[in-house]
Design an enzyme around this catalytic site. Structure first.
Site, PDB file in Angstrom:
ATOM      1  N   ASP A 118       0.866  -1.173   0.000  1.00 45.70           N
ATOM      2  CA  ASP A 118       0.000   0.000   0.000  1.00 45.70           C
ATOM      3  C   ASP A 118       0.908   1.230   0.000  1.00 45.70           C
ATOM      4  O   ASP A 118       1.841   1.302   0.808  1.00 45.70           O
ATOM      5  CB  ASP A 118      -0.860   0.045   1.261  1.00 45.70           C
ATOM      6  CG  ASP A 118      -1.930  -1.037   1.312  1.00 45.70           C
ATOM      7  OD1 ASP A 118      -2.032  -1.830   0.357  1.00 45.70           O
ATOM      8  OD2 ASP A 118      -2.656  -1.098   2.323  1.00 45.70           O
ATOM      9  N   HIS A 174       4.920  -7.525  -0.410  1.00 48.46           N
ATOM     10  CA  HIS A 174       4.486  -8.771  -1.033  1.00 48.46           C
ATOM     11  C   HIS A 174       5.146  -8.933  -2.400  1.00 48.46           C
ATOM     12  O   HIS A 174       5.662  -7.971  -2.975  1.00 48.46           O
ATOM     13  CB  HIS A 174       2.968  -8.762  -1.192  1.00 48.46           C
ATOM     14  CG  HIS A 174       2.213  -8.683   0.096  1.00 48.46           C
ATOM     15  ND1 HIS A 174       1.398  -9.695   0.551  1.00 48.46           N
ATOM     16  CD2 HIS A 174       2.155  -7.703   1.045  1.00 48.46           C
ATOM     17  CE1 HIS A 174       0.864  -9.349   1.710  1.00 48.46           C
ATOM     18  NE2 HIS A 174       1.306  -8.137   2.030  1.00 48.46           N
ATOM     19  N   SER A 261       8.697   4.145   4.631  1.00 49.99           N
ATOM     20  CA  SER A 261       9.665   3.299   3.953  1.00 49.99           C
ATOM     21  C   SER A 261       9.401   3.294   2.457  1.00 49.99           C
ATOM     22  O   SER A 261       8.415   3.848   1.989  1.00 49.99           O
ATOM     23  CB  SER A 261       9.591   1.875   4.508  1.00 49.99           C
ATOM     24  OG  SER A 261       9.465   1.882   5.915  1.00 49.99           O
TER      25      SER A 261
END
Length: 314
Positions: A118, A174, A261
């Protein structure tokens, strides 16, 4: 000087330009736009020890007060939480939270590359070895970013997707396609902030921050690099996959501990066609909001897995 920092981005659902409110904006303005702040950053804040000390504090129960402050910014979707919004025992537990992945469905077509996180993304179709790139207030070259001449040659003139996570985002990352990951290796470095917080100076975020590189032999995009970059207060980048073991698209790869990040996907030349809206927004200097599992591009052609099997970087 205003204590608020806002970053414009494009909402993918409505196409409108929205503003992201940065948590602790006053502190970040001071840190990167004043003489005293830049001195403190150089001497203290970008060193790993400062992030480790902050990480220790955020594991204490008293740090729960930060959760409420972040929720009040309005950028956290608590409908994604697996745990009740008031059930976190510390700020670190909130930050490393899981979400209900049923709310992140994968596209039906297997040739679609999905967003690994996200966050807000920028898509660049061509990154050349000789070019100096400037992304917001960060300047770097492919050589400085990868710190490996062989990798620079391999990914010269390839494509790059940059995914920036804010403090409010879900911080697990992911795999963007089905395939087989190699072994990760870390390039040591400092921990500067990853957002466009500096008004005048250019920050060496992509070339001097700590980053972890994972070669990934994907089924539909050939050999890729997945790069996680640490940032201010990000004390560690945790990998949870097994090297050389096949993974599914959307399978968890790892997670960040504390702080905003960045995840970068690097593709070899001609392997992906980024989605039109990402390219158009990037050309305007605007990030696009995505969720993990959203489409970011398509494979440009089909190839057999064995065609690239010898290209794995161990």
């Amino acid at each position: 000087m205003s204590k608020t920092i806002t970053i414009p981005y494009v909402s993918r659902t409505g196409g409108s330009i929205e503003l992201e409110t940065v948590y602790a904006g006053g502190f970040l303005r001071w840190l990167y736009n004043t003489v005293s702040g830049r001195t403190a950053s150089y001497l203290l804040f970008h060193h790993p020890l400062a992030s480790r000390l902050y990480g220790w504090w955020t594991r204490l129960r008293v740090s729960r007060c930060q959760v409420r402050g972040l929720m009040n910014l309005g950028d956290v979707n608590d409908q994604d939480f697996e745990s009740p919004r008031d059930g976190f025992r510390s700020f670190n537990e909130f930050f490393t939270r899981d979400i209900d992945l049923r709310r992140r469905p994968m596209p039906a077509s297997p040739t679609v590359c999905v967003a690994p996180v996200d966050g807000k993304v920028l898509a660049y179709n061509r990154v050349r070895q000789q070019d100096t790139m400037q992304i917001k207030q960060h300047r770097f070259t492919l050589e400085g970013f990868l710190n490996d001449p062989a990798l620079v040659r391999r990914f010269d003139q390839g494509s790059m997707l940059i995914c920036r996570l804010s403090l409010a985002d879900y911080h697990h990352f992911h795999f963007p396609d089905r395939g087989r990951p190699g072994r990760s290796h870390t390039i040591p470095g400092s921990l500067r902030a990853g957002g466009p917080y500096a008004r005048q100076s250019l920050l060496p975020f992509y070339s001097q921050n700590r980053r972890t590189l994972t070669p990934f032999l994907s089924d539909h995009f050939g050999l890729m690099l997945i790069v996680e970059i640490g940032a201010l207060t990000v004390g560690s980048i945790v990998q949870s996959f097994q090297p050389h073991t096949p993974v599914a698209r959307g399978q968890k790869k790892g997670f960040f501990q504390l702080g905003g990040s960045t995840v970068v996907l690097l593709f070899q030349r001609g392997m992906i066609q980024f989605d039109d809206d990402l390219q158009q927004n990037t050309a305007k200097g605007l990030e696009t909001e995505v969720q993990m599992g959203d489409s970011v591009g398509r494979a440009t052609f089909q190839f057999a897995y064995s065609d690239v099997n010898g290209g794995m970087v161990s």
